[in-house]
Design a protein around this motif. Structure first.
Motif, mmCIF file in Angstrom:
data_model
loop_
_atom_site.group_PDB
_atom_site.id
_atom_site.type_symbol
_atom_site.label_atom_id
_atom_site.label_comp_id
_atom_site.label_asym_id
_atom_site.label_seq_id
_atom_site.Cartn_x
_atom_site.Cartn_y
_atom_site.Cartn_z
ATOM 1 N N LEU A 101 61.473 6.958 41.855
ATOM 2 C CA LEU A 101 62.168 5.796 41.297
ATOM 3 C C LEU A 101 61.230 4.651 40.904
ATOM 4 O O LEU A 101 61.698 3.573 40.553
ATOM 5 C CB LEU A 101 63.199 5.289 42.312
ATOM 6 N N ARG A 119 68.059 0.707 42.137
ATOM 7 C CA ARG A 119 67.177 1.844 42.392
ATOM 8 C C ARG A 119 66.941 2.037 43.886
ATOM 9 O O ARG A 119 66.827 3.161 44.362
ATOM 10 C CB ARG A 119 65.838 1.648 41.667
ATOM 11 N N MET A 142 68.838 1.676 33.241
ATOM 12 C CA MET A 142 69.280 2.441 34.405
ATOM 13 C C MET A 142 69.984 3.730 34.007
ATOM 14 O O MET A 142 69.927 4.722 34.752
ATOM 15 C CB MET A 142 70.196 1.579 35.280
ATOM 16 N N GLU A 165 67.211 6.024 33.779
ATOM 17 C CA GLU A 165 66.697 6.373 35.108
ATOM 18 C C GLU A 165 67.585 7.399 35.793
ATOM 19 O O GLU A 165 67.102 8.348 36.420
ATOM 20 C CB GLU A 165 66.587 5.109 35.973
#
Length: 349
Positions: A121, A141, A172, A175
């Protein structure tokens, strides 16, 4: 190891039924998104899977084991909440390793798993900070990292990006998509934002008043919605829904002209056309005349909001170089897929 089956799941709050017999098979490693408007039951259904809401009727099976009556700790799932739920007095490292510490894991194991999650992360530089020294995206995260260290069977996400600004939401989303590719674990994600659903999901479950309106890949739902509810909910801008009438074996928009290649749609009372499936032609041509009311310039694209006499408002997606302006009159021609719906709102194929 992350297959999940929902078998006729129901949820009642006294006399009010909010989940109405959900059947769903989720494959190991699949990214499933529950999407729908507020009050449709998506968060309740997620909490039932996670064990935070009791299942009134039906059965929940994870990896072939009936876990309907099991507490959350026995289901092997990990949940990421909208509010982050971080301990403000703990560092990032302590927050991420807290569940392992309470479970009595050795310090060496906790350190190893926290460091691995931090690497995935990109949190290695923040492990000694406290949550107040982090941005919203970094806090989210950390919350995800806390789930990763538990090595769960599946991840449950309850609208995790709704507290972030637009730029951070885009970051995000990337991610989370990369995390799914890296870990290969089952993920169930709840959102009211259909853009998040379209960009993240392997399959989308569209919920309507506690029932499943349609399940499919993002492409299937966009190109072949099963009913009016899905057609209007999936897509931004939304699909144009226009009243129609029979015309010489085909269909015509109310107040307009016959639509080419619209035969074989007996029983249709409404048609649906995506904004990108319409083109501008000279007034008097195409299927309908309309007047430009608003031009939304977005750079590469412009969206023209047009008014019609009898068919309501229409949105047309045009090139960003268009010179159309409010007050212009144009004809609208069908250039792509036509959707037709009967009086019950069901799609006519």
């Amino acid at each position: 190891m992350g297959a999940i089956r929902l078998d006729r799941l129901e949820k009642w709050f006294e006399a009010l039924q909010v989940i109405k017999g959900i059947d769903l098979e989720i494959e190991d490693g699949e990214f499933i998104v529950f999407v729908g408007p507020s009050g449709c039951g998506k968060s309740t259904l997620l909490r039932m899977i996670g064990g935070l809401e009791e299942i009134s009727r039906g059965k929940l099976v994870i990896d072939g084991r009936d876990v309907t009556s099991d507490p959350p700790s026995k289901r092997g799932l990990s949940m990421v909440f909208q509010s982050y739920a971080l301990y403000p007095h703990m560092s990032v490292r302590e927050n991420m390793g807290f569940s392992l510490k309470t479970a009595g894991a050795p310090k060496s194991e906790i350190t190893e798993k926290v460091d691995d999650a931090a690497r995935i992360l990109k949190l290695g530089d923040y492990l000694d900070r406290r949550p107040k020294a982090l941005s919203g995206g970094q806090r989210q995260r950390v919350a995800i990292g806390r789930s990763i260290v538990r090595d769960p069977t599946a991840f449950l996400f309850d609208e995790p990006l709704s507290n972030l600004d637009a730029a951070l939401r885009v970051e995000m989303r990337y991610e989370i998509a990369k995390l799914h590719q890296t870990l290969g674990r089952t993920m169930i994600y709840v959102t009211h934002d259909q853009v998040e659903a379209m960009t993240l999901a392997d399959r989308i479950v569209v919920l309507e008043f506690g029932t499943i309106a349609q399940v499919g890949t993002p492409r299937e739902l966009y190109e072949r919605p099963a009913n009016l509810f899905v057609a209007e909910f999936i897509g931004s801008p939304a699909m144009n829904i226009l009243p129609c009438v029979p015309s010489d074996g085909g269909l015509a928009v109310k107040g307009g002209r016959q639509i080419p290649d619209s035969s074989g749609r007996d029983g249709a009372v409404k048609i649906g056309v995506r904004p990108e499936d319409l083109g501008a032609v000279a007034p008097g041509e195409g299927m309908l005349d309309a007047e430009v009311e608003v031009v939304e310039y977005l750079g590469a694209d412009s969206f023209l909001i047009l008014g019609t006499e009898q068919a309501g408002q229409v949105t047309l997606r045009a090139d960003g170089t268009t010179r159309a302006k409010p007050g212009d009159t144009m004809g609208l021609a069908l250039t792509g897929r036509l959707h037709a719906f009967d009086e019950n709102g069901q799609a006519l194929r």
